[in-house]
Design an enzyme around this catalytic site. Structure first.
Site, PDB file in Angstrom:
ATOM      1  N   ASP A 108     -73.168 -46.713 -22.883  1.00 46.72           N
ATOM      2  CA  ASP A 108     -72.763 -46.910 -21.479  1.00 46.72           C
ATOM      3  C   ASP A 108     -73.096 -48.524 -21.095  1.00 46.72           C
ATOM      4  O   ASP A 108     -74.183 -48.634 -20.948  1.00 46.72           O
ATOM      5  CB  ASP A 108     -73.348 -45.852 -20.479  1.00 46.72           C
ATOM      6  N   ASP A 210     -68.680 -47.951 -17.073  1.00 44.38           N
ATOM      7  CA  ASP A 210     -68.630 -47.250 -15.866  1.00 44.38           C
ATOM      8  C   ASP A 210     -67.768 -47.859 -14.759  1.00 44.38           C
ATOM      9  O   ASP A 210     -67.763 -48.924 -14.517  1.00 44.38           O
ATOM     10  CB  ASP A 210     -70.319 -47.239 -15.411  1.00 44.38           C
ATOM     11  N   GLU A 273     -64.207 -45.734 -17.831  1.00 40.49           N
ATOM     12  CA  GLU A 273     -64.152 -44.777 -16.762  1.00 40.49           C
ATOM     13  C   GLU A 273     -63.203 -44.768 -15.577  1.00 40.49           C
ATOM     14  O   GLU A 273     -63.381 -45.803 -14.874  1.00 40.49           O
ATOM     15  CB  GLU A 273     -65.545 -44.380 -16.192  1.00 40.49           C
ATOM     16  N   HIS A 334     -71.074 -35.790 -17.106  1.00 43.25           N
ATOM     17  CA  HIS A 334     -72.410 -35.736 -16.345  1.00 43.25           C
ATOM     18  C   HIS A 334     -71.964 -35.619 -14.788  1.00 43.25           C
ATOM     19  O   HIS A 334     -73.088 -35.559 -14.075  1.00 43.25           O
ATOM     20  CB  HIS A 334     -73.409 -36.845 -16.762  1.00 43.25           C
ATOM     21  N   ASP A 335     -70.953 -36.105 -14.555  1.00 44.55           N
ATOM     22  CA  ASP A 335     -70.506 -35.949 -13.231  1.00 44.55           C
ATOM     23  C   ASP A 335     -69.730 -34.749 -12.648  1.00 44.55           C
ATOM     24  O   ASP A 335     -69.266 -34.794 -11.314  1.00 44.55           O
ATOM     25  CB  ASP A 335     -69.878 -37.167 -12.670  1.00 44.55           C
TER      26      ASP A 335
END
Length: 542
Positions: A108, A210, A273, A334-335
């Site tokens: 990430d 990200d 993302e 994870h979101d």
């Protein structure tokens, strides 16, 4: 039946096209030192499991040095490991052991914002004349003495915080502890490119970037327009269309710069993302594919879980892809609430088959393969800052620890886990499910094995099946094909049985069903597709 959609062939495909990505949230995967938080050594200890499962790459959420205001997405040093997770030596061991098992490693990368404690920001806020002042986004107050414009934080409240020492406001798209970097500054770009090289030199195989669509803001800092469709139950960020605070056309130049860095290292992947509608998402492949290799496609997370809606989404997405653009699919991360929590235990098996049979690169989220669903987190144990700022939007339930065995804390830690485990952890764990032929873990493993064994599934073309109206409302059917091989996938999104006609190609064999006991069954003329069932069919004789 619609016509074929362009694919590729195995000799031309790079690893990230034919492979499957598995996301690890390091805090929650495996703890080896008893502090209740996962670490890099824990990931290394579970690499044999990932190889057994059959994935090809592991994407690891942030482990950089951080004060953990947003659990690592507030980076204080882009080239250091936070002691909570281990050391650079631990990372080097991890990547060496992963490569020994032919597993790729994706990191990430968090370039939109740093931590407020990063030395760059400490210097930037020292004075208006500081050498790194322009490394971040500083503005004078608005005419009323308040924030410079109406931009809002994605985590609730205003996106501007006044710094008393200098009298200006700094911009933060997320927490005040996460000031946004100024990617219009060439020195910022050079420094971040150096951070990419630091990890590439250590052998990483790519990056998931990200909030990549946030990297460039409107040069004039114009107010965002009001959203007339905003409803009170929505997150505050939805009060305005983020027309000027993100998704600016200049961002493609930033992405091209990252691509240029990766290009010097061979077959490395750049994943972006991006939470945007399909028509905007496609722009991030960039002019002549100069953008991200895989602009993350979250459409399955946001689409109603109905056969007709999913079929329409897949057709729209495939039709929108630019020439040479490779598709990808995501069911959770994870979101977002876990897929089992969104669609229920019966349909989570259909969802697994959908994800691993669509054309393109699938990304699995840790725990989905054991059917981990919504794990309640009591308010006193809540960790997520977004949830504390805006109750009801916390992401803790999708970040709970991986469940490995029928043991204290499901084998995740010898200490107190940072978030609770599911109430059924004694049954919902890898050890209990791996030898159970009926478990969802076994289903995932068989699906991953089929992807490896059948080029039609990993890199083949795709075409939709035309079903009659009533059937199409509840059953999604499509084919994958490569060379002389054609496979047919039928997914029942309903709780009733349907008879699906199979007039073409004569007899078929069920390669795999989400229901136990049907593999190897021969069908001809029509298939009785059970409630909540998905099947992969192969024509008899080829």
């Amino acid at each position: 039946m619609s016509g074929p959609v362009s694919g590729t062939n195995r000799s031309e495909a790079v690893w990230w096209q034919s492979g499957t990505v598995y996301q690890v949230y390091p805090r929650s995967f495996q703890d080896t030192d008893g502090d209740g938080v996962g670490d890099l050594r824990g990931i290394t200890a579970r690499l044999d499991y990932l190889a057994w499962l059959g994935v090809d790459a592991v994407w690891i959420s942030p482990f950089y040095r951080s004060p953990m205001a947003d659990f690592g997405y507030d980076v204080a040093d882009y080239c250091a490991i936070d002691p909570l997770f281990g050391t650079l030596a631990d990372f080097d061991t991890l990547i060496g052991e992963a490569h020994r098992r032919r597993l790729k490693v994706i990191l990430d990368f968090v370039p939109n914002h740093s931590s407020i404690e990063h030395p760059w920001f400490v210097e930037s806020r020292a004075s208006r004349a500081a050498r790194k002042r322009d490394w971040y986004i500083w503005r004078d107050a608005g005419p009323d003495g308040g924030p410079p414009n109406n931009w809002l934080s994605n985590f609730g409240g205003p996106a501007w915080t006044r710094d008393p020492a200098t009298g200006q406001y700094y911009y933060h798209a997320f927490l005040p502890e996460q000031p946004d970097l100024n990617w219009r500054n060439p020195e910022v770009r050079a420094a971040m490119h150096d951070a990419l090289r630091f990890w590439l030199d250590r052998g990483v195989d790519g990056f998931r970037v990200d909030v990549i669509w946030h990297l460039i803001k409107d040069e004039g800092f114009r107010d965002n327009p009001h959203n007339p469709d905003f409803e009170p139950h929505q997150a505050g960020i939805n009060r305005f269309h983020q027309t000027y605070s993100c998704d600016r056309p200049e961002v493609l130049d930033v992405i091209a710069g990252m691509r240029a860095v990766l290009r010097d290292y061979g077959e490395r992947v750049l994943i972006g993302e991006i939470y945007l509608p399909i028509e905007r998402l496609m722009a991030y492949y960039g002019p002549e594919l100069g953008g991200a290799d895989l602009p993350f496609n979250f459409q399955l997370i946001q689409t109603p879980w109905r056969a007709d809606a999913v079929a329409a989404l897949v057709a729209e997405y495939e039709a929108a892809l630019p020439e040479g653009g490779w598709p990808n699919w995501v069911l959770g991360n994870h979101d977002q609430p876990r897929i089992a929590a969104r669609v229920g235990e019966a349909q989570e098996r259909v969802a697994a088959m959908l994800l691993l049979t669509l054309r393109g690169t699938p990304t699995l989220y840790y725990g989905d393969e054991i059917g981990l669903g919504h794990v309640p987190v009591l308010p006193e144990r809540a960790q997520d800052p977004w949830g504390r700022n805006e109750p009801g939007h916390g992401r803790d339930p999708e970040r709970t620890p991986m469940q490995w065995e029928d043991a204290p804390n499901a084998g995740f830690t010898t200490g107190t886990p940072w978030l609770p485990l599911s109430a059924d952890a004694d049954r919902r764990n890898v050890e209990t499910m791996r030898d159970d032929s009926r478990s969802i873990l076994t289903l995932y493993r068989r699906l991953l094995s089929l992807r490896r064994d059948h080029p039609a599934l990993s890199i083949g073309n795709w075409r939709n099946l035309t079903l009659d109206t009533d059937l199409a409302a509840e059953v999604f059917g499509f084919e994958r094909f490569a060379g002389d091989e054609t496979l047919r996938i039928l997914l029942n999104f309903s709780t009733r049985e349907w008879r699906v006609p199979l007039h073409e190609r004569g007899a078929w064999t069920i390669l795999l069903s989400t229901h136990a006991g049907r593999t190897g069954e021969r069908v001809e003329g029509g298939l009785a597709l059970g409630p909540d069932e998905g099947v992969i069919l192969s024509p008899v004789g080829g």
